[in-house]
Write a protein that holds these residues in place. Sequence first.
Motif, PDB file in Angstrom:
ATOM      1  N   TRP A  86       0.883  -1.182   0.000  1.00  0.00           N
ATOM      2  CA  TRP A  86       0.000   0.000   0.000  1.00  0.00           C
ATOM      3  C   TRP A  86       0.912   1.222   0.000  1.00  0.00           C
ATOM      4  CZ3 TRP A  86      -3.993   0.859   4.587  1.00  0.00           C
ATOM      5  CH2 TRP A  86      -4.804   1.947   4.282  1.00  0.00           C
ATOM      6  N   LEU A  87       1.008   1.872  -1.153  1.00  0.00           N
ATOM      7  CA  LEU A  87       1.942   2.994  -1.276  1.00  0.00           C
ATOM      8  C   LEU A  87       1.406   4.254  -0.594  1.00  0.00           C
ATOM      9  CD1 LEU A  87       3.159   2.762  -5.019  1.00  0.00           C
ATOM     10  CD2 LEU A  87       4.244   1.812  -2.982  1.00  0.00           C
TER      11      LEU A  87
ATOM     12  N   ASN B  15       5.989   3.983   3.127  1.00  0.00           N
ATOM     13  CA  ASN B  15       6.024   5.442   3.229  1.00  0.00           C
ATOM     14  C   ASN B  15       7.427   5.954   2.919  1.00  0.00           C
ATOM     15  OD1 ASN B  15       7.586   5.163   5.589  1.00  0.00           O
ATOM     16  ND2 ASN B  15       5.733   4.998   6.842  1.00  0.00           N
TER      17      ASN B  15
ATOM     18  N   CYS C 114      -1.735   2.231  -5.177  1.00  0.00           N
ATOM     19  CA  CYS C 114      -1.332   3.621  -4.914  1.00  0.00           C
ATOM     20  C   CYS C 114      -2.565   4.508  -4.978  1.00  0.00           C
ATOM     21  CB  CYS C 114      -0.295   4.079  -5.945  1.00  0.00           C
ATOM     22  SG  CYS C 114       0.281   5.751  -5.619  1.00  0.00           S
TER      23      CYS C 114
ATOM     24  N   VAL D 153       7.407  11.995  -3.380  1.00  0.00           N
ATOM     25  CA  VAL D 153       7.077  10.599  -3.675  1.00  0.00           C
ATOM     26  C   VAL D 153       7.837  10.118  -4.913  1.00  0.00           C
ATOM     27  CG1 VAL D 153       5.189   9.152  -4.545  1.00  0.00           C
ATOM     28  CG2 VAL D 153       4.843  10.562  -2.511  1.00  0.00           C
TER      29      VAL D 153
ATOM     30  N   LEU E 226      10.395   6.965  -5.349  1.00  0.00           N
ATOM     31  CA  LEU E 226      10.127   5.827  -6.253  1.00  0.00           C
ATOM     32  C   LEU E 226      11.125   5.719  -7.402  1.00  0.00           C
ATOM     33  CD1 LEU E 226       6.216   5.869  -6.553  1.00  0.00           C
ATOM     34  CD2 LEU E 226       7.602   4.233  -5.272  1.00  0.00           C
TER      35      LEU E 226
ATOM     36  N   VAL F 176      -3.529   2.105  -9.557  1.00  0.00           N
ATOM     37  CA  VAL F 176      -3.185   3.500  -9.263  1.00  0.00           C
ATOM     38  C   VAL F 176      -4.427   4.325  -9.551  1.00  0.00           C
ATOM     39  CG1 VAL F 176      -1.695   5.441  -9.866  1.00  0.00           C
ATOM     40  CG2 VAL F 176      -0.782   3.101  -9.937  1.00  0.00           C
TER      41      VAL F 176
ATOM     42  N   SER G 160      -2.837  10.366  -8.651  1.00  0.00           N
ATOM     43  CA  SER G 160      -1.550   9.657  -8.596  1.00  0.00           C
ATOM     44  C   SER G 160      -1.165   9.027  -9.929  1.00  0.00           C
ATOM     45  CB  SER G 160      -1.561   8.592  -7.491  1.00  0.00           C
ATOM     46  OG  SER G 160      -1.636   9.244  -6.246  1.00  0.00           O
TER      47      SER G 160
END
Lengths: 450, 254
Positions: B9-10, B44, B60, B71, B75, B93, B97
Amino acid sequence: MKFYFALWLAKILGVAINLVSRDRGTNLPGEKALAIDPSFVKHFKNIDYSKVIFITGTNGKSSTTNLVDHILKENGKKIISNIEGANLLSGIATILAKESTLTGKLKADYFVFETDERYLPLVYAQLPAENMLITNLQKDQVQRNGDPDFIYRKLKEVINPQMTLILNNEEPRSRSFEESSLRSVYYGVERHDESFNKGIDYPTQACLKCHHDMVFDYYNVDSIGAFHCDFCGYASETIPEYQVNDINFKEKTFKLKGVDYNMPYDLPFMFYNYAGALAICQEICDISPQKAAKAFNNFKNIGGRFEVLKYKDKTIKYMRIKQENPDTLQSALNIMAFDKQEKMVALGLYTLVDFIPHYANTFYAFDCDFKPLIDSKVERYLCFSEHVSYDTANRLIYEGVDKEDITIMDSDNIKEIFAEIDKAETNNIYLITWISTFEKMKKFIEGGQN
Amino acid sequence: MATTLKIGWLFPNTFNLHGDRGNILAIKAEGLRRGYKVEVFQINLETKDFDPMDYDFIFCPPGEIVHFKAVIEFLKPHNEALMTFIENRPMLVTGTSIGIFGEEIHRNDNSSIKGLGIVNLEVYESHVVYGDDLYYHCQYNGNKMEIIGNQIQMMHVEIQEESPFGGLIYGYGNTGNTKFEGARSGKGIFTNTLGPLLVCNPWLTEEIINLIEVNKGLPVWEEKRDNTLELNSLKTKVALIEKKETRLIKISER
């Protein structure tokens, strides 16, 4: 000259509307005046901007404005305020037109205006208040506002170093405006018996300063409570200058700066309104907490969110929530959860009908923690309201409620709702629905169905 | 011993706008129903040793653009791994996002942020917000289905050469001017559908888990979920769509 025509038209319209109905027309005179003179509000005379206070934010602005208005009036001050809640530029224009002389002169000790957070730049362009209280910036009305940062940027356009800001110490977005002003005063609420925590899978939010995760030690109201960021150190103060403390739910009292107050409403979200109002009164209007305290004995909030109806042998406790606003739904859930008596919960989340297009959004319910409610002796759930009742029921099912304990009604039919309420063994009924359905239910009861 | 499904879970706290955790609840519930152990890992900005390939499914949620740079920086070192991930594994996604995974995010103050470039699309922040129901058909894991949900459009999505995820039946979709909804790249879904998409559309959730089963060499679960409640929900929301007033360009005229 345009201004005078606009002013006189607004006055005539105001009087005419008042003759038809005292409850109507809080925007119309101002709208017409602004059509004639787009800078109408700017042209009023005798406004000392250091005496103008804006109260803005997502939740609590009406109640805080009402309370400030009440405290100041009880202390003999002449106030011009939009306590009827018309909080756009046209609403403020209406009030100023009503209160001014025929030549646009105004006389007041203070001007206290609830201002819609989205339209704040428009209001400020014509009325550059030097004082502003920000209650909180939360997820709200996403169909208009998108996300909280959208509103945050609106406020940023307006806030400047010359402003005195009265900021909610325990709401990270509001508090962060301290960077933009030379004078910030903080208000908050001590942890109390109805403060709560949420499970680890309930997200918090990102730090406004470094983007890392914010930690809430507890919540006094959803998304508001003692917070800190472990990464950059941004945090609420342990004891803000104006802190409501020693909250006694049983006695309905609290303290602030050592002064005792009666608590007119023992609802947790109101505590922040008390603290904010007292901060304004002292810091901007020089009314001390001692002088303000007596006004709490007879404060009646206009348009509150809690009402009780008697229906047959049942008590229906209605809680009005703001749609697309998880914080007000969470507050309502908490109130129900703190009642340990057997209860029936009638949950009528409803289709959004603010403007075109209407749409079926109940997703904010997934931000709310239903667990404490479910653990608090609920005899039965009724999920009603056309187009969204199945989704509402599904939210409960995902929290562990058995399908068999839920009645799903894809309708807003009042008789059917009452028929379900009739079936409940308990007399303790909680109701969440939109104001229109509630008003119909009220009329149904008043119409002799009781 | 039960097989474990690992869910990534981004940025759940950074990106948390529309009850998006419902998607995690849905995927977890379906995994549990099939007898698996489901572990959810929150990723996180402080997560060390993040490796997308550790997960069977990545989600995401949508977030505020103000946090995108941080973020994307996090990534960026995992770009290649994320590209490999979506070749076979499911990733969802949603909302704004999408921009993070695209080529570029154009802000309405004329600034721009370079995205990860995993999908060939660009996004343009809007000056106004548009919120509505969203209804489309799509195909995932070889199965056709209809998806119902909500959209809070804060940016246009120009999908360039990418395939759309869905074909609109009603709604704004990517730009309000095309019939396209979202984008699909490999097994990655990039959609404007917000909130508990996988709760409201369990048929998509089932396909995601079916795909995970294939990826893990597990037999695909035969016993279908009882989706009566969600089908009733779909039906009543379609009824709302059919009767409501709208100012959108008709799909047939796009």
